[in-house]
Design a protein around this motif. Structure first.
Motif, PDB file in Angstrom:
ATOM      1  N   SER A 221       0.831  -1.203   0.000  1.00 39.50           N
ATOM      2  CA  SER A 221       0.000   0.000   0.000  1.00 39.50           C
ATOM      3  C   SER A 221       0.864   1.250   0.000  1.00 39.50           C
ATOM      4  O   SER A 221       0.607   2.217  -0.733  1.00 39.50           O
ATOM      5  N   ASN A 222       1.907   1.234   0.815  1.00 39.78           N
ATOM      6  CA  ASN A 222       2.810   2.371   0.920  1.00 39.78           C
ATOM      7  C   ASN A 222       3.503   2.660  -0.411  1.00 39.78           C
ATOM      8  O   ASN A 222       3.623   3.823  -0.831  1.00 39.78           O
ATOM      9  N   GLU A 223       3.947   1.619  -1.088  1.00 38.62           N
ATOM     10  CA  GLU A 223       4.619   1.802  -2.376  1.00 38.62           C
ATOM     11  C   GLU A 223       3.682   2.413  -3.410  1.00 38.62           C
ATOM     12  O   GLU A 223       4.076   3.285  -4.197  1.00 38.62           O
ATOM     13  N   ILE A 224       2.433   1.954  -3.405  1.00 37.47           N
ATOM     14  CA  ILE A 224       1.454   2.497  -4.353  1.00 37.47           C
ATOM     15  C   ILE A 224       1.177   3.964  -4.064  1.00 37.47           C
ATOM     16  O   ILE A 224       1.177   4.814  -4.965  1.00 37.47           O
ATOM     17  N   VAL A 225       0.944   4.289  -2.790  1.00 39.80           N
ATOM     18  CA  VAL A 225       0.637   5.671  -2.419  1.00 39.80           C
ATOM     19  C   VAL A 225       1.813   6.589  -2.732  1.00 39.80           C
ATOM     20  O   VAL A 225       1.633   7.695  -3.263  1.00 39.80           O
ATOM     21  N   ASN A 226       3.032   6.148  -2.417  1.00 38.71           N
ATOM     22  CA  ASN A 226       4.211   6.975  -2.708  1.00 38.71           C
ATOM     23  C   ASN A 226       4.343   7.250  -4.203  1.00 38.71           C
ATOM     24  O   ASN A 226       4.690   8.361  -4.622  1.00 38.71           O
ATOM     25  N   LYS A 227       4.048   6.234  -5.008  1.00 38.83           N
ATOM     26  CA  LYS A 227       4.148   6.411  -6.455  1.00 38.83           C
ATOM     27  C   LYS A 227       3.079   7.379  -6.958  1.00 38.83           C
ATOM     28  O   LYS A 227       3.354   8.257  -7.792  1.00 38.83           O
ATOM     29  N   LEU A 228       1.866   7.237  -6.453  1.00 41.32           N
ATOM     30  CA  LEU A 228       0.787   8.143  -6.859  1.00 41.32           C
ATOM     31  C   LEU A 228       1.069   9.571  -6.395  1.00 41.32           C
ATOM     32  O   LEU A 228       0.826  10.533  -7.129  1.00 41.32           O
ATOM     33  N   ARG A 229       1.595   9.720  -5.196  1.00 42.16           N
ATOM     34  CA  ARG A 229       1.856  11.037  -4.636  1.00 42.16           C
ATOM     35  C   ARG A 229       3.063  11.724  -5.260  1.00 42.16           C
ATOM     36  O   ARG A 229       3.242  12.932  -5.108  1.00 42.16           O
ATOM     37  N   SER A 230       3.891  10.963  -5.939  1.00 43.09           N
ATOM     38  CA  SER A 230       5.115  11.542  -6.510  1.00 43.09           C
ATOM     39  C   SER A 230       4.804  12.628  -7.523  1.00 43.09           C
ATOM     40  O   SER A 230       5.650  13.467  -7.834  1.00 43.09           O
ATOM     41  N   GLU A 231       3.584  12.624  -8.041  1.00 44.30           N
ATOM     42  CA  GLU A 231       3.191  13.623  -9.040  1.00 44.30           C
ATOM     43  C   GLU A 231       2.102  14.558  -8.517  1.00 44.30           C
ATOM     44  O   GLU A 231       1.450  15.252  -9.291  1.00 44.30           O
ATOM     45  N   GLY A 232       1.897  14.562  -7.202  1.00 44.95           N
ATOM     46  CA  GLY A 232       0.920  15.479  -6.624  1.00 44.95           C
ATOM     47  C   GLY A 232      -0.252  14.760  -5.993  1.00 44.95           C
ATOM     48  O   GLY A 232      -0.164  13.594  -5.613  1.00 44.95           O
ATOM     49  N   HIS A 233      -1.369  15.466  -5.883  1.00 51.60           N
ATOM     50  CA  HIS A 233      -2.564  14.901  -5.253  1.00 51.60           C
ATOM     51  C   HIS A 233      -3.139  13.756  -6.088  1.00 51.60           C
ATOM     52  O   HIS A 233      -2.951  13.693  -7.301  1.00 51.60           O
ATOM     53  N   PHE A 234      -3.857  12.863  -5.406  1.00 53.85           N
ATOM     54  CA  PHE A 234      -4.607  11.845  -6.152  1.00 53.85           C
ATOM     55  C   PHE A 234      -5.914  11.547  -5.434  1.00 53.85           C
ATOM     56  O   PHE A 234      -6.050  11.723  -4.220  1.00 53.85           O
ATOM     57  N   MET A 235      -6.873  11.127  -6.216  1.00 52.65           N
ATOM     58  CA  MET A 235      -8.204  10.780  -5.742  1.00 52.65           C
ATOM     59  C   MET A 235      -8.391   9.274  -5.864  1.00 52.65           C
ATOM     60  O   MET A 235      -7.853   8.646  -6.778  1.00 52.65           O
TER      61      MET A 235
END
Length: 502
Positions: A221-235
């Motif tokens: 979960s952490n790896e996915i969130v970090n990857k999504l957050r690397s480019e800003g906000h996500f929904m």
């Protein structure tokens, strides 16, 4: 700092809600007619409330001697199972019973054998609740004819939404008679409305603190969130447009004859017989939103095609025919397969995959459910996000939106987006608000599991200590155990995180 670890730490500390966001309404939520969409990326206004499920009255530890053992089998999906575990702990408390580690019905629903130990952190679960109930991992052995045999639990089918009195009378009598009882199935077997705020707070201690996923689930979960957050906000969006939900809802007219046959057969096999008319179901908000409708809502609110969206869903029924319009409006779509680490699928089948989706949705900047019901993944998640700091949740009012979409389908498009905005902006967006039936306690545990930092009512005053201090006094400075530091990338001091969050 890894965001997943912050939630992991939340299992042992109480969260302060952010006061950022919009102005609070009468119950701390905000009701607006015009919203700057950029502000939706922040948390909702707390209006001085913060999460707290520590006891506020005398809460004695469980007696050394109990009346017997309580076994339960938690059936259904992730939300149903979590709720059932919370109910099992409450039942054990009021019966003065020793709870056997709850069983998860993973074989029939998920077709895996993970069970409780494969999904949740068992040592953390036992430690967190040691001041509330006695818990064992299995039934003890007894001597019979010179041989040791496992104690056999007497099987009982509990009534749906049973009152507390059922457990303290009939069930308790059977427990004392047999030494152990086995309640199965155990989905929705304890009434949600309990006129005892301390028992409701116990439910919150279980749900938001004791039930912590295993390190490998937190790592993914952490790896996915970090990857999504690397480019800003996500929904994140729980796109509930799957065969079982569509069949259950009776919303089949938009599908081909072949697809309708599949849905009808599934409904006849799995649900009670009932005549359901699609138009009637839709007009009262009982049909899940289609992917295209979700896209139209987001566009009307003001989100553009650069918005990054994480989809938590199973197989979309009807496939690309329904997903294409949504993807055309919002091309930056991901799920745990597309954005996760290598060999992710091997680690996220069945219940574990749902747990990863749960964590990513919990940590997302905005969460949007497309169908909330009494047995739905989104219910518990919305409640967890509320507890975790009033994080923004966009909750479409399907009943209010249905005539707007039906008018659009008939060619009446004038003022469409204005009408959608009028519905969508008249909501609390995840802020504290009064729970009104049929909203579930697991969706909204305010006010029982919250306190006010500057209360007008003394009963709303925040406890001065964290729950472990209130319950035992010896855990305030205890280090968090069993955290696999290898599951995160450069974790700073957990003590520092605790000081920030308390």
């Amino acid at each position: 700092m890894c965001v997943a670890v912050a939630v992991l730490v939340a299992g042992t500390v109480w969260l302060c809600a952010s006061s950022a966001g919009f102005m609070g309404g009468p119950y701390g939520g905000y009701r607006v007619q015009d919203v700057d969409v950029n502000k939706l990326w922040t948390t909702a206004g707390s209006n001085g409330w913060r999460a707290s499920s520590a006891p506020r009255s005398y809460w004695p530890p469980p007696p050394a001697e109990t009346n017997g053992y309580l076994r339960v089998r938690c059936n259904g999906g992730l939300n149903q199972q979590r709720s059932a575990i919370c109910n099992a702990v409450v039942a054990a408390r009021i019966m003065n019973a020793t709870l056997v580690l709850p069983e998860l019905d993973t074989n029939s629903f998920w077709r895996d054998k993970s069970g409780f130990p494969g999904i949740y952190d068992v040592p953390h679960f036992l430690k967190t609740l040691k001041h509330d109930v006695h818990i064992v991992t299995s039934l003890p052995g007894i001597m019979s004819k010179g041989k040791t045999k496992k104690l056999k639990a007497h099987k009982i089918v509990p009534p749906r939404d049973a009152p507390l009195s059922w457990y303290t009378t009939l069930a308790l009598e059977e427990m004392k008679k047999h030494g152990a009882i086995y309640l199965t199935p155990f989905s929705h077997r304890l009434a949600e409305d309990i006129d005892d705020p301390e028992l409701q707070r116990l439910r919150c201690r279980v749900n938001y603190h004791a039930l912590r996923f295993k390190p490998h689930i937190m790592k993914i979960s952490n790896e996915i969130v970090n990857k999504l957050r690397s480019e800003g906000h996500f929904m994140s969006i729980h796109l509930r447009f799957e065969m079982d939900m569509l069949a259950f809802a009776g919303c089949i007219d938009i599908f081909t004859p072949e697809e309708q046959k599949i849905l009808i057969e599934y409904r006849e096999k799995n649900f009670a017989k009932k005549i359901l008319v699609y138009k009637d179901r839709r007009i009262i908000g009982k049909c899940p939103l289609t992917p295209e409708e979700v896209g139209l809502i987001l566009h009307a609110i003001g989100f553009d095609n650069s918005t990054r969206i994480y989809l938590a869903s199973g197989e979309i029924f009807g496939g690309d025919r329904f997903m294409s319009p949504f993807r055309a409006m919002f091309p930056r779509l991901d799920n745990h397969s597309s954005v996760g680490p290598e060999k992710l699928e091997e680690n996220t089948r069945g219940l574990a995959g749902s747990a990863v989706d749960y964590m990513v949705c919990l940590l997302s900047d905005i969460f949007m459910p497309t169908y909330d019901g009494p047995s739905n993944f989104a219910n518990n998640l919305m409640g967890h996000r509320l507890y975790y700091g009033f994080q923004t949740t966009i909750t479409p009012n399907r009943k209010a939106l249905a005539p707007i979409f039906m008018d659009r389908e008939e060619g009446h498009v004038t003022g469409f987006e204005d009408r959608v905005r009028q519905v969508m902006f008249n909501t609390h967006f995840g802020g504290p608000h009064k729970r009104i039936h049929p909203e579930s306690f697991y969706t909204n545990s305010w006010p029982e599991c919250f306190c006010h930092m500057n209360p007008m009512n003394p009963s709303d005053k925040c406890p001065s200590d964290d729950p472990h201090d209130v319950l035992g006094g010896q855990l305030q400075n205890e280090e968090i155990e069993d955290v696999d530091l290898k599951t995160t990338d450069k974790i700073e001091s957990i003590t520092q995180i605790e000081e920030t969050m308390i």
